[in-house]
Structures are given as structure tokens and as C-alpha cells.
Design a protein around this motif. Sequence first.
Motif, PDB file in Angstrom:
ATOM      1  N   UNK A  52       5.028 -17.864 -28.280  1.00  0.00           N
ATOM      2  CA  UNK A  52       6.433 -17.701 -28.666  1.00  0.00           C
ATOM      3  C   UNK A  52       7.303 -17.290 -27.484  1.00  0.00           C
ATOM      4  N   UNK A  53       6.914 -16.229 -26.794  1.00  0.00           N
ATOM      5  CA  UNK A  53       7.789 -15.668 -25.764  1.00  0.00           C
ATOM      6  C   UNK A  53       7.922 -16.550 -24.530  1.00  0.00           C
ATOM      7  N   UNK A  54       6.831 -17.130 -24.053  1.00  0.00           N
ATOM      8  CA  UNK A  54       6.901 -17.978 -22.855  1.00  0.00           C
ATOM      9  C   UNK A  54       7.754 -19.228 -23.108  1.00  0.00           C
ATOM     10  N   UNK A  55       7.513 -19.971 -24.195  1.00  0.00           N
ATOM     11  CA  UNK A  55       8.381 -21.127 -24.432  1.00  0.00           C
ATOM     12  C   UNK A  55       9.851 -20.740 -24.612  1.00  0.00           C
ATOM     13  N   UNK A  56      10.109 -19.618 -25.284  1.00  0.00           N
ATOM     14  CA  UNK A  56      11.485 -19.171 -25.463  1.00  0.00           C
ATOM     15  C   UNK A  56      12.119 -18.812 -24.127  1.00  0.00           C
ATOM     16  N   UNK A  57      11.366 -18.140 -23.271  1.00  0.00           N
ATOM     17  CA  UNK A  57      11.886 -17.787 -21.941  1.00  0.00           C
ATOM     18  C   UNK A  57      12.163 -19.041 -21.119  1.00  0.00           C
ATOM     19  N   UNK A  58      11.293 -20.040 -21.227  1.00  0.00           N
ATOM     20  CA  UNK A  58      11.519 -21.295 -20.509  1.00  0.00           C
ATOM     21  C   UNK A  58      12.797 -21.979 -20.991  1.00  0.00           C
ATOM     22  N   UNK A  59      12.972 -22.061 -22.306  1.00  0.00           N
ATOM     23  CA  UNK A  59      14.190 -22.673 -22.860  1.00  0.00           C
ATOM     24  C   UNK A  59      15.441 -21.916 -22.397  1.00  0.00           C
ATOM     25  N   UNK A  60      15.364 -20.590 -22.429  1.00  0.00           N
ATOM     26  CA  UNK A  60      16.503 -19.770 -22.011  1.00  0.00           C
ATOM     27  C   UNK A  60      16.830 -20.013 -20.549  1.00  0.00           C
ATOM     28  N   UNK A  61      15.820 -20.104 -19.709  1.00  0.00           N
ATOM     29  CA  UNK A  61      16.033 -20.333 -18.279  1.00  0.00           C
ATOM     30  C   UNK A  61      16.728 -21.684 -18.067  1.00  0.00           C
ATOM     31  N   UNK A  62      16.242 -22.715 -18.729  1.00  0.00           N
ATOM     32  CA  UNK A  62      16.815 -24.059 -18.578  1.00  0.00           C
ATOM     33  C   UNK A  62      18.256 -24.084 -19.097  1.00  0.00           C
ATOM     34  N   UNK A 106       5.302 -18.520 -16.523  1.00  0.00           N
ATOM     35  CA  UNK A 106       5.117 -19.610 -17.483  1.00  0.00           C
ATOM     36  C   UNK A 106       4.029 -20.592 -17.066  1.00  0.00           C
ATOM     37  N   UNK A 107       3.380 -20.351 -15.948  1.00  0.00           N
ATOM     38  CA  UNK A 107       2.422 -21.322 -15.419  1.00  0.00           C
ATOM     39  C   UNK A 107       0.996 -20.848 -15.665  1.00  0.00           C
ATOM     40  N   UNK A 108       0.366 -21.428 -16.677  1.00  0.00           N
ATOM     41  CA  UNK A 108      -0.998 -21.046 -17.043  1.00  0.00           C
ATOM     42  C   UNK A 108      -1.982 -21.310 -15.900  1.00  0.00           C
TER      43      UNK A 108
END
Length: 133
Positions: A52-62, A106-108
Motif C-alpha cells: 500500500x505505502x510504496x505504490x502510494x508514495x510512487x504515485x504521489x511522487x509522480x 521503492x526499488x525491491x
Amino acid sequence: VNAAAVLGMLALLVTLQSLLRPSSGLAMRGGGIDIGRALLDAALSSPLYKAVLVPQAQRTMVETAERNGVPWRDALDWIKARGPWRLSEDDSAVAIPEYYRRPFHAYEQGNLCWDAAWEGEIASRAVGARNFP
């Protein structure tokens, strides 16, 4: 508050509860529990962090980048189109420290993955555009 946020908080509380058990090995500072460290460890070890948090942070950054004039998606597409991108991992002349391959933000696959390489400059521009409009 949305459902994902509520689920995230519940998972965080459950993880925190397990960290606060005496057998958890939680670092003590001045005879007390380091709550800040416990909260951070709980958040990062929660399964919802990556879900949840990583994808949300990625969307927010973009989205933040694009609102500030950095064309994240277009720039990323342009960079990827310059490929093909290949790297031989059999090159024994290059010593790569293991920490470059550990999960980071965000980079596994760590900072030494294609996604990190493609997004590095774009992310730098996005942060600069946000902090220095």
C-alpha cells in the motif's frame, strides 16, 4: 481517511505490539523503549508497506512532479525508448557492493536496478522543482 490507511494503521499497531514484547530484542535507550525506532521498524516490516505505502508514495511522487512541471511519465517513456538496456552481470572486473542490491525505497532490487537508473534524474528534478519552485 480511506480503507487502505485504516488497514495500514491496524497492521502497524499489530506489528508494533509484537515489537514491544520483552523477547523482541528491541533496542533500549536510557532504560526505556526507543518508540521512534519501534514505529519505524514496525512500518517497514509491515506487509502493507510494500503493498500500500510504496505504490502510494510512487504515485504521489509522480503526480507532484507533474504538477510542478516535471513530465515524469513522458520523460520515463523517452528514456526507456532509448534502449535496449542490457548489462552483463558476468563482468568480474566490476565489483558491486552488496548494499546496492538490497531493497531501497521503492526499488525491491535495490539502487542498482533499471527502474532506479531510469528514474534517478527525473526524481532529482521532481524534488528540486518541489523544493525550489
